[in-house]
Design a protein around this motif. Structure first.
Motif, PDB file in Angstrom:
ATOM      1  N   THR A 254      -2.383   1.121  -5.137  1.00 51.51           N
ATOM      2  CA  THR A 254      -3.246   2.246  -5.470  1.00 51.51           C
ATOM      3  C   THR A 254      -2.465   3.302  -6.229  1.00 51.51           C
ATOM      4  O   THR A 254      -1.256   3.203  -6.385  1.00 51.51           O
ATOM      5  N   THR A 255      -3.161   4.304  -6.712  1.00 52.88           N
ATOM      6  CA  THR A 255      -2.508   5.380  -7.450  1.00 52.88           C
ATOM      7  C   THR A 255      -1.887   6.382  -6.479  1.00 52.88           C
ATOM      8  O   THR A 255      -2.310   6.479  -5.316  1.00 52.88           O
TER       9      THR A 255
ATOM     10  N   GLN B  50      -4.474  11.109  -0.809  1.00 50.89           N
ATOM     11  CA  GLN B  50      -5.731  11.349  -0.092  1.00 50.89           C
ATOM     12  C   GLN B  50      -5.769  10.570   1.219  1.00 50.89           C
ATOM     13  O   GLN B  50      -6.236  11.087   2.239  1.00 50.89           O
ATOM     14  N   MET B  51      -5.275   9.335   1.209  1.00 50.41           N
ATOM     15  CA  MET B  51      -5.255   8.541   2.431  1.00 50.41           C
ATOM     16  C   MET B  51      -4.340   9.156   3.480  1.00 50.41           C
ATOM     17  O   MET B  51      -4.563   9.006   4.677  1.00 50.41           O
ATOM     18  N   ARG B  52      -3.310   9.858   3.021  1.00 47.48           N
ATOM     19  CA  ARG B  52      -2.347  10.481   3.940  1.00 47.48           C
ATOM     20  C   ARG B  52      -2.711  11.921   4.308  1.00 47.48           C
ATOM     21  O   ARG B  52      -1.982  12.552   5.059  1.00 47.48           O
TER      22      ARG B  52
ATOM     23  N   LEU C  59       0.822  -1.200   0.000  1.00 45.40           N
ATOM     24  CA  LEU C  59       0.000   0.000   0.000  1.00 45.40           C
ATOM     25  C   LEU C  59       0.860   1.256   0.000  1.00 45.40           C
ATOM     26  O   LEU C  59       0.697   2.132  -0.848  1.00 45.40           O
ATOM     27  N   GLN C  60       1.802   1.345   0.916  1.00 38.42           N
ATOM     28  CA  GLN C  60       2.600   2.566   1.070  1.00 38.42           C
ATOM     29  C   GLN C  60       3.588   2.786  -0.077  1.00 38.42           C
ATOM     30  O   GLN C  60       3.987   3.920  -0.336  1.00 38.42           O
ATOM     31  N   SER C  61       3.974   1.745  -0.769  1.00 37.17           N
ATOM     32  CA  SER C  61       4.894   1.898  -1.894  1.00 37.17           C
ATOM     33  C   SER C  61       4.171   2.288  -3.179  1.00 37.17           C
ATOM     34  O   SER C  61       4.793   2.585  -4.179  1.00 37.17           O
TER      35      SER C  61
END
Length: 114
Positions: free
Chosen positions: A21-22, A28-30, A15-17
Motif C-alpha cells: 500500500t501507499t 491511516q491504518m496506523r 503490509l508494514q514495509s
C-alpha cells in the motif's frame, strides 16, 4: 486458504514495509482510535521491548496473532490452542507473558521481569 500460519508473516511484512500500500494509506491504518490501540485493521501493542502492529484472529480451538515492528522488517506469529478449563485471567496472563517474550526475542532484547 492456507492451513498453516506460514503466509501470515509474509503478508504482515509486506503490509508494514509499504510493499502492499501507499505510505498515506498505511499511516491511516496506523491512526488509532478509542483506547489508542486500534486503527483501520491494525492493532497497536506497546510492550516493554517495543511497539508492534498486527491483528488477532480466532476460531473455535485456537487463537492467533501476527505482529510486525513499525519499520516492517521483523515479524512474529503466535498460534495458541484454546485451553478449556483454565481461568480466563490465568490464560490471559500466560498469553501476555508469551507475547512479551516473543516480542523481546523479535527485537533481540532480554525479556524484562513481569
Amino acid at each position: 486458504m492456507s492451513r498453516t500460519p506460514r503466509p501470515w508473516p509474509r503478508f504482515a511484512l509486506a503490509l508494514q514495509s509499504g510493499e502492499l500500500t501507499t505510505p498515506d494509506l498505511l499511516e491511516q491504518m496506523r491512526t488509532t482510535v478509542g483506547f489508542d490501540r486500534y486503527g483501520l485493521g491494525l492493532e497497536k501493542r506497546r510492550t516493554l521491548c517495543g511497539v508492534v502492529w498486527g491483528h488477532p484472529g480466532s476460531l473455535p480451538g485456537y487463537t492467533t496473532h501476527t505482529y510486525t515492528d513499525s519499520a516492517g522488517t521483523r515479524t512474529l506469529s503466535i498460534l495458541v490452542s484454546t485451553t478449556f478449563g483454565i481461568d480466563e485471567r490465568e490464560a490471559a496472563a500466560a498469553y501476555d507473558e508469551l507475547l512479551r517474550g516473543a516480542v523481546c526475542a523479535m527485537f533481540d532484547e532480554p525479556v524484562p521481569n513481569s
